[in-house]
Enzyme design. Sequence first.
Site, short mmCIF file in Angstrom:
data_model
loop_
_atom_site.label_atom_id
_atom_site.label_comp_id
_atom_site.label_asym_id
_atom_site.label_seq_id
_atom_site.Cartn_x
_atom_site.Cartn_y
_atom_site.Cartn_z
N HIS A 122 0.81 -1.22 0.00
CA HIS A 122 0.00 0.00 0.00
C HIS A 122 0.84 1.27 0.00
O HIS A 122 0.35 2.34 0.38
CB HIS A 122 -0.97 0.01 1.20
CG HIS A 122 -2.08 -1.00 1.07
ND1 HIS A 122 -2.77 -1.52 2.15
CD2 HIS A 122 -2.62 -1.59 -0.03
CE1 HIS A 122 -3.69 -2.38 1.72
NE2 HIS A 122 -3.62 -2.44 0.41
N CYS A 173 2.37 16.48 -12.56
CA CYS A 173 2.98 17.41 -13.51
C CYS A 173 4.13 16.72 -14.23
O CYS A 173 4.76 15.80 -13.70
CB CYS A 173 3.44 18.69 -12.81
SG CYS A 173 4.81 18.47 -11.68
N CYS A 211 4.35 20.68 -4.38
CA CYS A 211 5.23 20.03 -5.35
C CYS A 211 6.34 21.02 -5.72
O CYS A 211 6.04 22.13 -6.17
CB CYS A 211 4.42 19.63 -6.58
SG CYS A 211 5.44 19.07 -7.96
N CYS A 261 5.98 22.03 -9.69
CA CYS A 261 4.93 22.88 -10.31
C CYS A 261 4.27 23.81 -9.29
O CYS A 261 3.46 24.66 -9.67
CB CYS A 261 3.87 22.00 -10.98
SG CYS A 261 2.85 21.10 -9.79
N GLY A 274 -1.23 -10.01 11.92
CA GLY A 274 -1.74 -8.70 12.35
C GLY A 274 -2.56 -7.96 11.31
O GLY A 274 -2.50 -6.73 11.25
C1 BJW Z 1 -2.76 -7.70 16.24
C2 BJW Z 1 -2.20 -7.10 17.32
C3 BJW Z 1 -1.00 -7.66 17.75
C4 BJW Z 1 -3.95 -6.02 16.97
N1 BJW Z 1 -0.49 -8.70 17.09
N2 BJW Z 1 -2.33 -8.69 15.54
C5 BJW Z 1 -16.10 -5.61 -1.71
C6 BJW Z 1 -15.43 -6.83 -1.74
C7 BJW Z 1 -14.07 -6.89 -2.01
C8 BJW Z 1 -13.34 -5.75 -2.25
C9 BJW Z 1 -14.00 -4.54 -2.23
C10 BJW Z 1 -15.36 -4.48 -1.97
N3 BJW Z 1 -15.74 -3.17 -1.98
C11 BJW Z 1 -14.63 -2.42 -2.25
C12 BJW Z 1 -13.59 -3.25 -2.41
C13 BJW Z 1 -12.21 -2.85 -2.71
C14 BJW Z 1 -11.47 -2.29 -1.52
C15 BJW Z 1 -11.72 -3.15 -0.29
O1 BJW Z 1 -11.12 -4.17 -0.06
N4 BJW Z 1 -12.63 -2.71 0.57
C16 BJW Z 1 -13.00 -3.48 1.77
C17 BJW Z 1 -12.98 -2.57 2.99
C18 BJW Z 1 -14.36 -4.08 1.52
N5 BJW Z 1 -10.08 -2.35 -1.90
C19 BJW Z 1 -9.50 -1.39 -2.63
O2 BJW Z 1 -10.10 -0.39 -2.96
C20 BJW Z 1 -8.07 -1.63 -3.04
N6 BJW Z 1 -7.94 -1.44 -4.44
C21 BJW Z 1 -8.63 -2.18 -5.32
O3 BJW Z 1 -9.35 -3.09 -4.98
O4 BJW Z 1 -8.40 -1.82 -6.62
C22 BJW Z 1 -9.33 -2.33 -7.60
C23 BJW Z 1 -10.48 -1.34 -7.68
C24 BJW Z 1 -10.33 -0.22 -8.45
C25 BJW Z 1 -11.41 0.68 -8.55
C26 BJW Z 1 -12.59 0.47 -7.84
C27 BJW Z 1 -12.69 -0.65 -6.99
C28 BJW Z 1 -11.62 -1.56 -6.92
C29 BJW Z 1 -7.13 -0.64 -2.37
C30 BJW Z 1 -7.13 -0.80 -0.89
C31 BJW Z 1 -6.26 0.29 -0.25
C32 BJW Z 1 -6.30 0.23 1.27
N7 BJW Z 1 -5.66 1.38 1.77
C33 BJW Z 1 -5.46 1.51 3.21
C34 BJW Z 1 -4.87 2.91 3.49
C35 BJW Z 1 -3.40 2.93 3.08
C36 BJW Z 1 -2.82 4.26 3.30
C37 BJW Z 1 -2.83 4.67 4.74
O5 BJW Z 1 -2.28 3.97 5.63
O6 BJW Z 1 -3.39 5.72 5.03
O7 BJW Z 1 -4.60 0.48 3.68
S1 BJW Z 1 -6.96 1.27 4.17
C38 BJW Z 1 -6.16 0.43 5.50
O8 BJW Z 1 -6.62 -0.95 5.55
C39 BJW Z 1 -4.67 0.37 5.12
C40 BJW Z 1 -4.31 -1.00 5.58
O9 BJW Z 1 -3.11 -1.42 4.95
C41 BJW Z 1 -5.52 -1.81 5.22
C42 BJW Z 1 -5.65 -3.12 5.96
O10 BJW Z 1 -5.77 -2.90 7.32
P1 BJW Z 1 -5.05 -3.89 8.34
O11 BJW Z 1 -3.58 -3.77 8.22
O12 BJW Z 1 -5.61 -5.24 8.20
O13 BJW Z 1 -5.44 -3.20 9.74
P2 BJW Z 1 -6.79 -3.38 10.63
O14 BJW Z 1 -6.82 -2.24 11.57
O15 BJW Z 1 -7.96 -3.60 9.79
O16 BJW Z 1 -6.53 -4.74 11.43
C43 BJW Z 1 -5.52 -4.86 12.39
C44 BJW Z 1 -5.53 -6.29 12.88
O17 BJW Z 1 -4.44 -6.45 13.78
C45 BJW Z 1 -6.79 -6.68 13.65
O18 BJW Z 1 -7.31 -7.90 13.11
C46 BJW Z 1 -6.30 -6.90 15.08
O19 BJW Z 1 -6.99 -7.97 15.74
C47 BJW Z 1 -4.88 -7.25 14.84
N8 BJW Z 1 -3.98 -6.95 15.96
N9 BJW Z 1 -3.04 -6.03 17.72
C48 BJW Z 1 -1.17 -9.19 15.99
N10 BJW Z 1 -0.38 -7.13 18.82
ZN ZN Z 2 3.88 18.97 -9.64
#
Ligand code: BJW
Ligand code: ZN
Length: 251
Positions: free
Chosen positions: A121, A133, A154, A157, A193
């Site tokens: 990501h 740009c 930027c 630009c 995680g």
């Molecule tokens: C521990 C712990 C400890 C606690 N030890 N564990 C329907 C079905 C399928 C897909 C989609 C859908 N509707 C929409 C979509 C697509 C969408 C998606 O998946 N949405 C879902 C929410 C439904 N995906 C996208 O849009 C992606 N792109 C894509 O699909 O392109 C094709 C497309 C194009 C055009 C239109 C539609 C589709 C892109 C996804 C980008 C995600 N971006 C983010 C932000 C990144 C930038 C930033 O940081 O600001 O990425 S969102 C956020 O979630 C971030 C993370 O990387 C990501 C995942 O989160 P993560 O890491 O799992 O964190 P948490 O908080 O959810 O979980 C933490 C876990 O840790 C928990 O389980 C705890 O229990 C555990 N934990 N302590 C171990 N000590």
């Molecule tokens: Zn620029």
Amino acid sequence: MNSGERLSELAERIRSSSRITVLTGAGVSAASGVPTFRGREGLWNNFSAEQLATAEAFRRDPKLVWEWYSWRRELISRCQPNAAHLVLAAWSRRFTGFTLITQNVDGLHERAGTQYVIRFHGSIWEVSCWNRCASSPPRWWDDSVPLPSIPPLCPHCGGITRPGVVWFGENIDPSIADRSLKAARCDLFLTVGTSALVYPAAGLTFDAKTQGAFTVEINPEATPASGSVDLAIQEPAEAVLPKVDALLREK
Ligand code: BJW
Ligand code: ZN
């Protein structure tokens, strides 16, 4: 199987695997003090990641979205890699055929010394020109804390920049997606995680299983992946990984 037996099984799988791939999410950085997205502390000013991590939100209010990123950059800059990052970094140097795919943008795996990190990501420490740009590179490194202005501008630009991360609705960089899919073709796939809710990252565990990998999840909470992995270890990563590392060091 009790907890000790699960950890021994994981250690044994690590010993006998030539290709090991690890997928990490926000939970791996939780013990460093970086808030997860979907935990209670994941909200910032009552906004969720789903509300802020989109191009639409940025278009509507770039200052608001940059204020969120600026707050996170300041917080992360004060955090240190924890025991989970350090064990994974040691394994990346110890085992050939080891790949780490992280959904995290915080850079803590790199700061721990992990090799072969795929940043699925993007990075919170990179920016790109919002107008794309012609004279600017696709993205560039900017780890200034605090930012010189919000939004940062930027240098090519004078327009606004955006964070070098992947937002909802945006595609994963094709070369990153391709490298990740190749890495999912492995003997052992360990997911650590992540809530396994966000695709396509969440699909990698299923891709790995379909292609014959032994799949393991480390997460104190159950996730949509828990029922389909071969081994689920419901404990915090920073507790489990050092214990497994200690087992690996035993003769
Ligand atoms: C521990 C712990 C400890 C606690 N030890 N564990 C329907 C079905 C399928 C897909 C989609 C859908 N509707 C929409 C979509 C697509 C969408 C998606 O998946 N949405 C879902 C929410 C439904 N995906 C996208 O849009 C992606 N792109 C894509 O699909 O392109 C094709 C497309 C194009 C055009 C239109 C539609 C589709 C892109 C996804 C980008 C995600 N971006 C983010 C932000 C990144 C930038 C930033 O940081 O600001 O990425 S969102 C956020 O979630 C971030 C993370 O990387 C990501 C995942 O989160 P993560 O890491 O799992 O964190 P948490 O908080 O959810 O979980 C933490 C876990 O840790 C928990 O389980 C705890 O229990 C555990 N934990 N302590 C171990 N000590
Ligand atoms: Zn620029």
